[in-house]
Motif scaffolding. Structure first.
Motif, PDB file in Angstrom:
ATOM      1  N   PHE A  57       0.836  -1.198   0.000  1.00 30.84           N
ATOM      2  CA  PHE A  57       0.000   0.000   0.000  1.00 30.84           C
ATOM      3  C   PHE A  57       0.870   1.246   0.000  1.00 30.84           C
ATOM      4  O   PHE A  57       2.009   1.230   0.444  1.00 30.84           O
ATOM      5  N   CYS A  58       0.301   2.347  -0.501  1.00 34.10           N
ATOM      6  CA  CYS A  58       1.039   3.597  -0.696  1.00 34.10           C
ATOM      7  C   CYS A  58       1.608   4.133   0.614  1.00 34.10           C
ATOM      8  O   CYS A  58       2.805   4.350   0.733  1.00 34.10           O
ATOM      9  N   GLY A  59       0.765   4.429   1.593  1.00 33.83           N
ATOM     10  CA  GLY A  59       1.224   4.905   2.890  1.00 33.83           C
ATOM     11  C   GLY A  59       1.662   6.361   2.923  1.00 33.83           C
ATOM     12  O   GLY A  59       2.253   6.798   3.904  1.00 33.83           O
ATOM     13  N   ALA A  60       1.353   7.140   1.865  1.00 31.88           N
ATOM     14  CA  ALA A  60       1.731   8.560   1.858  1.00 31.88           C
ATOM     15  C   ALA A  60       1.005   9.294   2.980  1.00 31.88           C
ATOM     16  O   ALA A  60      -0.164   9.045   3.248  1.00 31.88           O
ATOM     17  N   LEU A  61       1.707  10.197   3.637  1.00 33.24           N
ATOM     18  CA  LEU A  61       1.155  10.956   4.753  1.00 33.24           C
ATOM     19  C   LEU A  61       0.354  12.143   4.238  1.00 33.24           C
ATOM     20  O   LEU A  61       0.838  12.923   3.420  1.00 33.24           O
ATOM     21  N   GLY A  62      -0.882  12.265   4.716  1.00 34.69           N
ATOM     22  CA  GLY A  62      -1.770  13.345   4.284  1.00 34.69           C
ATOM     23  C   GLY A  62      -1.714  14.549   5.193  1.00 34.69           C
ATOM     24  O   GLY A  62      -1.011  14.557   6.208  1.00 34.69           O
ATOM     25  N   PRO A  63      -2.496  15.588   4.876  1.00 35.08           N
ATOM     26  CA  PRO A  63      -2.470  16.825   5.661  1.00 35.08           C
ATOM     27  C   PRO A  63      -3.002  16.664   7.084  1.00 35.08           C
ATOM     28  O   PRO A  63      -2.639  17.427   7.961  1.00 35.08           O
ATOM     29  N   ASP A  64      -3.864  15.683   7.317  1.00 32.20           N
ATOM     30  CA  ASP A  64      -4.400  15.448   8.660  1.00 32.20           C
ATOM     31  C   ASP A  64      -3.736  14.250   9.321  1.00 32.20           C
ATOM     32  O   ASP A  64      -4.325  13.593  10.161  1.00 32.20           O
ATOM     33  N   ALA A  65      -2.510  13.944   8.920  1.00 33.58           N
ATOM     34  CA  ALA A  65      -1.729  12.825   9.444  1.00 33.58           C
ATOM     35  C   ALA A  65      -2.380  11.477   9.162  1.00 33.58           C
ATOM     36  O   ALA A  65      -2.154  10.518   9.865  1.00 33.58           O
ATOM     37  N   GLU A  66      -3.205  11.415   8.117  1.00 33.24           N
ATOM     38  CA  GLU A  66      -3.777  10.144   7.693  1.00 33.24           C
ATOM     39  C   GLU A  66      -2.854   9.522   6.657  1.00 33.24           C
ATOM     40  O   GLU A  66      -2.111  10.209   5.978  1.00 33.24           O
TER      41      GLU A  66
END
Length: 125
Positions: free
Chosen positions: A90-99
Motif C-alpha cells: 500500500f502507498c502509505g503517503a502521509l496526508g495533511p491530517d496525518a492520515e
C-alpha cells in the motif's frame, strides 16, 4: 558483603527475608511495554509477481475488514525464500491530517484515506 546466602540475592522491594534491611533488587525504573508489534506471514502460491501482489492485497484488505486493529499500511509482499526483498503493498503517503493513504502502492491520482468518507489529497487527474 555481609551475607552471601541465596535468599539474600532474592530480596524484593518488601525485603521479607531481611527484616528492616533494604532490598538489593528494586522494581524496574521503566514501565513494561503493554503492546508490541508482531507480524503474521501468510504463504500462498501464484503464477507471477503481479498475480501474487493482487492476492496479497486481497488478503490484507479482507483481514483489515475482519480485524480493524491490523495495520494494513505495514503489509508487504516477498518471495517465500527471500524475506529481505519485501515490497510494500500500500502507498502509505502521509496526508495533511496525518492520515495514511491506503491505495495500492504505485497508484495514479489522488491519495485516499481509509473509510467510505476518507480524505483525498495530492495531485490527481
Amino acid at each position: 558483603m555481609w551475607d552471601n546466602r541465596a535468599a539474600y540475592w532474592r530480596w524484593w522491594r518488601a525485603g521479607t527475608a531481611g527484616g528492616d534491611r533494604l532490598p538489593l533488587v528494586g522494581p524496574p525504573r521503566r514501565p513494561s511495554r503493554t503492546d508490541r508489534h508482531f507480524t503474521a506471514h501468510l504463504g500462498f502460491t501464484a503464477a507471477d509477481l503481479v498475480a501474487a501482489r493482487e492476492v496479497a492485497v486481497g488478503y490484507a484488505e479482507a483481514l483489515s475488514v475482519l480485524r480493524p486493529e491490523l495495520a494494513i499500511g505495514a503489509s508487504a509482499l516477498s518471495p517465500a525464500d527471500a524475506w529481505h526483498r519485501a515490497e510494500r503493498l500500500f502507498c502509505g503517503a502521509l496526508g495533511p491530517d496525518a492520515e495514511r493513504c491506503v491505495d495500492v502502492a504505485g497508484h495514479a491520482g489522488f491519495h485516499h484515506a481509509s473509510g467510505p468518507g476518507g480524505l483525498g489529497w495530492g495531485d490527481g487527474d
